[in-house]
Write an enzyme that holds these catalytic residues in place. Sequence first.
Site, PDB file in Angstrom:
ATOM      1  CG  ASP A  32      56.476 -54.764 -43.594  1.00  0.00           C
ATOM      2  OD1 ASP A  32      57.449 -55.517 -43.834  1.00  0.00           O
ATOM      3  OD2 ASP A  32      55.393 -54.839 -44.202  1.00  0.00           O
ATOM      4  CB  SER A 125      41.334 -65.644 -45.125  1.00  0.00           C
ATOM      5  OG  SER A 125      41.089 -66.459 -46.238  1.00  0.00           O
ATOM      6  CB  THR A 127      40.784 -69.802 -45.801  1.00  0.00           C
ATOM      7  OG1 THR A 127      41.170 -71.158 -45.817  1.00  0.00           O
ATOM      8  CG2 THR A 127      41.404 -69.156 -44.588  1.00  0.00           C
ATOM      9  CE1 TYR A 150      47.056 -66.970 -45.007  1.00  0.00           C
ATOM     10  CE2 TYR A 150      45.284 -68.147 -46.129  1.00  0.00           C
ATOM     11  CZ  TYR A 150      45.817 -66.975 -45.644  1.00  0.00           C
ATOM     12  OH  TYR A 150      45.109 -65.812 -45.771  1.00  0.00           O
ATOM     13  CE  LYS A 154      45.615 -64.717 -42.278  1.00  0.00           C
ATOM     14  NZ  LYS A 154      46.129 -63.494 -41.651  1.00  0.00           N
ATOM     15  CG  ASN A 200      47.512 -65.859 -54.929  1.00  0.00           C
ATOM     16  OD1 ASN A 200      48.417 -65.412 -54.241  1.00  0.00           O
ATOM     17  ND2 ASN A 200      46.565 -66.619 -54.439  1.00  0.00           N
ATOM     18  CG  ASP A 295      41.621 -74.701 -55.712  1.00  0.00           C
ATOM     19  OD1 ASP A 295      41.999 -73.918 -54.814  1.00  0.00           O
ATOM     20  OD2 ASP A 295      42.169 -74.765 -56.822  1.00  0.00           O
TER      21      ASP A 295
HETATM   22  N1  UDP Z   1      43.999 -70.955 -60.370  1.00  0.00           N
HETATM   23  C1  UDP Z   1      44.288 -71.517 -61.606  1.00  0.00           C
HETATM   24  N2  UDP Z   1      45.557 -71.443 -62.079  1.00  0.00           N
HETATM   25  C2  UDP Z   1      46.566 -70.825 -61.387  1.00  0.00           C
HETATM   26  C3  UDP Z   1      46.270 -70.250 -60.136  1.00  0.00           C
HETATM   27  C4  UDP Z   1      44.976 -70.335 -59.651  1.00  0.00           C
HETATM   28  O1  UDP Z   1      43.398 -72.094 -62.256  1.00  0.00           O
HETATM   29  O2  UDP Z   1      47.710 -70.818 -61.875  1.00  0.00           O
HETATM   30  C5  UDP Z   1      42.622 -71.028 -59.849  1.00  0.00           C
HETATM   31  C6  UDP Z   1      42.513 -71.768 -58.523  1.00  0.00           C
HETATM   32  O3  UDP Z   1      42.377 -73.159 -58.754  1.00  0.00           O
HETATM   33  C7  UDP Z   1      41.270 -71.134 -57.915  1.00  0.00           C
HETATM   34  C8  UDP Z   1      41.280 -69.707 -58.466  1.00  0.00           C
HETATM   35  O4  UDP Z   1      42.170 -69.715 -59.596  1.00  0.00           O
HETATM   36  O5  UDP Z   1      40.121 -71.794 -58.394  1.00  0.00           O
HETATM   37  C9  UDP Z   1      41.800 -68.684 -57.466  1.00  0.00           C
HETATM   38  O6  UDP Z   1      43.020 -69.160 -56.928  1.00  0.00           O
HETATM   39  P1  UDP Z   1      44.003 -68.255 -56.078  1.00  0.00           P
HETATM   40  O7  UDP Z   1      45.182 -69.100 -55.726  1.00  0.00           O
HETATM   41  O8  UDP Z   1      44.285 -66.976 -56.803  1.00  0.00           O
HETATM   42  O9  UDP Z   1      43.161 -67.861 -54.778  1.00  0.00           O
HETATM   43  P2  UDP Z   1      42.362 -68.781 -53.710  1.00  0.00           P
HETATM   44  O10 UDP Z   1      40.924 -68.757 -54.125  1.00  0.00           O
HETATM   45  O11 UDP Z   1      42.962 -70.130 -53.713  1.00  0.00           O
HETATM   46  O12 UDP Z   1      42.570 -68.037 -52.435  1.00  0.00           O
END
Ligand code: UDP
Length: 336
Positions: A32, A125, A127, A150, A154, A200, A295
Amino acid sequence: MKHVLVTGGIGYIGSHTVVSLVEQGFHPVVVDDLRNSSPTILTAVGKLSNDLFTHISVDICDYKALKRVLSPFSLDAVIHFAAYKSVRESFDIPLHYYQNNLTGLMNVLELCQTFKIRKFVFSSSCTVYGSPNERQVFENTPKQLPESPYGFTKWMGEQILADFHRNPTPFQTICLRYFNPIGAHPSGLIGELSVGIPNNLVPYITQTAAGIRKHLTIFGNNYPTPDGTCIRDFIHVCDVADAHVSALKHVGTKPLEAFNIGTGKGTSVLDLVQTFMAVSGLDVPYRYGERRSGDVAEIFANVEKSKHELGWEAQRTLEQALRDAWNWEQRLQQHD
Ligand code: UDP
């Protein structure tokens, strides 16, 4: 003592995994260069693991250097974390994401061939499921194209591994498809480092609770879910770390396998915010904003395969994860 190469082992999930590996008797050889971590986290991992690991600072995209620094070790397996992970940033600098995440993976696979390392655990992920038709996804739910560069790294990472397996090579891979890792080590010594404004949800919540951000914006409250906010499968990062130890013990029974790493339970964004307020006793001012592009409304894991075949399941509660996230945030503030 098994020597395991852990790339990106001082990052968020990597650092917790190194601690779990040492607890289970493995000797991690961590590569790392700390570009997305810090010397403080490195020291903390040392403290939590009695320094029973080796750290080498090298760029995984520099194959010659990687090979040179690792040639003295006899490595049994690799856990490959090292990658960029910000969805938002990946839209701004896609080439950096493809370059680092895919070149890094191919270099590490090349290294496995050269050093005859036969076991590989890949950080994937959820994703890779794209916008699934089902709310709960199984490992055999058809993959769909992700929304972000991103996500593509993955998706393509899994494809590269699948193609690598077409050769009759005695090589075994497990892809761990993470859902939403949150929280921090209960010691408060290691956790997620956010550079600038967090993308996040949980780091944004803890920074709002700490007064660094004025209010949280919840992205969308008109989704087809009971409270209108998105639903995700939030999992304690220490549970995610433990999944890697289980994967290392399991890898080898089949050539290439994927496992969902979640709790199996969906929690709405609003529920999560309210649970955070309940466990911390703090108010987190929030407003509803526009939906965030890319999302999906709802996704959570089916974890039966992980439970039965990997012998792993999440042990910690959402409350525990949020308490640990808050504890970590408070410690971060004390040291700033
Ligand atoms: N979220 C939110 N406000 C924020 C950040 C995230 O409402 O400031 C929501 C986002 O729209 C999603 C959930 O929280 O529905 C999780 O988002 P995150 O980015 O943590 O992870 P992801 O699911 O995108 O990997």
